[in-house]
Scaffold this active site. Structure first.
Site, PDB file in Angstrom:
ATOM      1  N   ASP A 163       0.812  -1.224   0.000  1.00 25.06           N
ATOM      2  CA  ASP A 163       0.000   0.000   0.000  1.00 25.06           C
ATOM      3  C   ASP A 163       0.847   1.277   0.000  1.00 25.06           C
ATOM      4  O   ASP A 163       0.589   2.222   0.751  1.00 25.06           O
ATOM      5  CB  ASP A 163      -0.959   0.020   1.198  1.00 25.06           C
ATOM      6  CG  ASP A 163      -2.044  -1.034   1.097  1.00 25.06           C
ATOM      7  OD1 ASP A 163      -2.016  -1.814   0.133  1.00 25.06           O
ATOM      8  OD2 ASP A 163      -2.899  -1.095   1.986  1.00 25.06           O
ATOM      9  N   ASP A 185      -0.504  -4.502  -3.715  1.00 28.10           N
ATOM     10  CA  ASP A 185      -1.503  -3.430  -3.853  1.00 28.10           C
ATOM     11  C   ASP A 185      -0.863  -2.055  -3.671  1.00 28.10           C
ATOM     12  O   ASP A 185      -1.458  -1.158  -3.065  1.00 28.10           O
ATOM     13  CB  ASP A 185      -2.620  -3.595  -2.818  1.00 28.10           C
ATOM     14  CG  ASP A 185      -3.293  -4.953  -2.872  1.00 28.10           C
ATOM     15  OD1 ASP A 185      -3.264  -5.595  -3.936  1.00 28.10           O
ATOM     16  OD2 ASP A 185      -3.861  -5.369  -1.844  1.00 28.10           O
TER      17      ASP A 185
END
Length: 322
Positions: A163, A185
């Site tokens: 992230d 991600d």
């Protein structure tokens, strides 16, 4: 001795190079930061705090080369701010902190938060150096939480693990000639953003998904990677993305995909969200990681004109930062 024609060519090239990394508009106010005390402010946050509120003209904040270990927040009323590193490369000016989701929650773990519209950054690094536990997920630690309209990034580096970069739903942004790295991600969210001529690097040896788009179903455009380069630490391990929300929209267009891409399955499911129902596509990508099969939907030629950087960024005001 250089003749006048050659000198003119060199001069034009130098001017072009300067414009490529210059702030997007002439600054009405310039504030200076240096950790060694040789400027107006010792921290980036102090300079942001001193910038005029709700300004329609640009505030340039120059940052002397060095490491600034702090959390920086650009609130919604601090508009038209440019952060510009003064080092010879973006690696020489670093804003870094190490908060993580384990103590702050994912959205609040960022090293830099940007809510003010018309933000810009150039020639610097934004990093979260919280150490991800080897071989695991769930160690989210955001470097940049972007929730601002009309943001521009040129010649920047965003560094983290899981992230790294949150592109939140209020975001419309453009990044060029830059570098983003992470593990899982590491480019995620529901905003609209164009990455151009930017290197995207999966650094984990076991690979992972680059994107986790949560584009609202009613929003046509999400994440566009245009003429970018995707690299990784290992071969045949990296996925282009997975859908954080069912209608996530991601397009890799005319990009170079190296052998790090898992060619047989570059898109994967996320929880109950199927990648097949998301809006994922590629268009005229090249490199050893490119290819076509049943798991690699391609944008039809008939739709290519509707999926350009200008189309993604224009909005209702015709914004074009390129």
């Amino acid at each position: 001795m250089v003749n006048s024609a050659v000198a003119s060519t060199i001069s034009a090239a130098l001017v072009g190079a300067a414009l490529a990394t210059a702030p997007p508009a002439v600054a009405a106010t310039t504030l200076t930061v240096a950790a060694d005390g040789s400027a107006q402010y010792r921290t980036v946050q102090a300079a942001v705090n001193a910038a005029p509120a709700n300004s329609s003209t640009r505030t340039l904040i120059t940052i002397k080369a060095g490491t600034y270990r702090e959390v920086v927040r650009v609130p919604a009323d601090k508009t038209a701010i440019t952060l510009q590193g003064l080092g010879s490369t973006p690696a020489q000016t670093v804003i870094v902190f190490n908060n993580s989701a384990s103590t702050h929650g994912t959205f609040n773990s960022a090293s830099v938060f940007v809510d003010g519209r018309d933000f810009a950054a150039t020639n610097l690094t934004i990093s979260n150096d919280y150490a991800e536990k080897p071989g695991s997920e769930g160690n989210q630690a955001v470097a940049l939480h972007l929730n601002a309209d009309r943001a521009v990034f040129r010649n920047v580096r965003l560094l983290g693990d899981q992230d790294t970069f949150l592109v939140n739903e209020n975001t419309r942004a453009y990044m060029a000639d830059s570098y983003v790295e992470g593990t899982v991600d590491f480019i995620f969210g529901g905003g609209t953003m164009v990455f151009e001529r930017t290197t995207v690097h999966e650094k984990r040896t076991t690979g992972g998904p680059i994107t986790a788009a949560s584009t609202p179903a009613a929003r046509k455009y999400g994440l566009l990677f245009y003429r970018c380069t995707v690299t990784g630490a290992t071969t045949d391990t990296t996925q282009l993305g997975r859908p954080w929300r069912p209608a996530g929209q991601v397009l890799f267009r005319e990009s170079t995909l190296t052998a790090t891409i898992r060619t047989s399955q570059p898109w994967i499911d996320m929880s109950e969200n199927s990648w097949k129902k998301a809006r994922f596509a590629e268009y005229r990508d090249t490199g050893p990681g490119a290819g076509t099969n049943a798991n690699r939907p391609q944008l039809p030629d008939s739709q290519a004109a509707d999926h350009t950087p200008q189309k993604y960024l224009a909005g209702s005001d015709g914004w074009n930062p390129r």
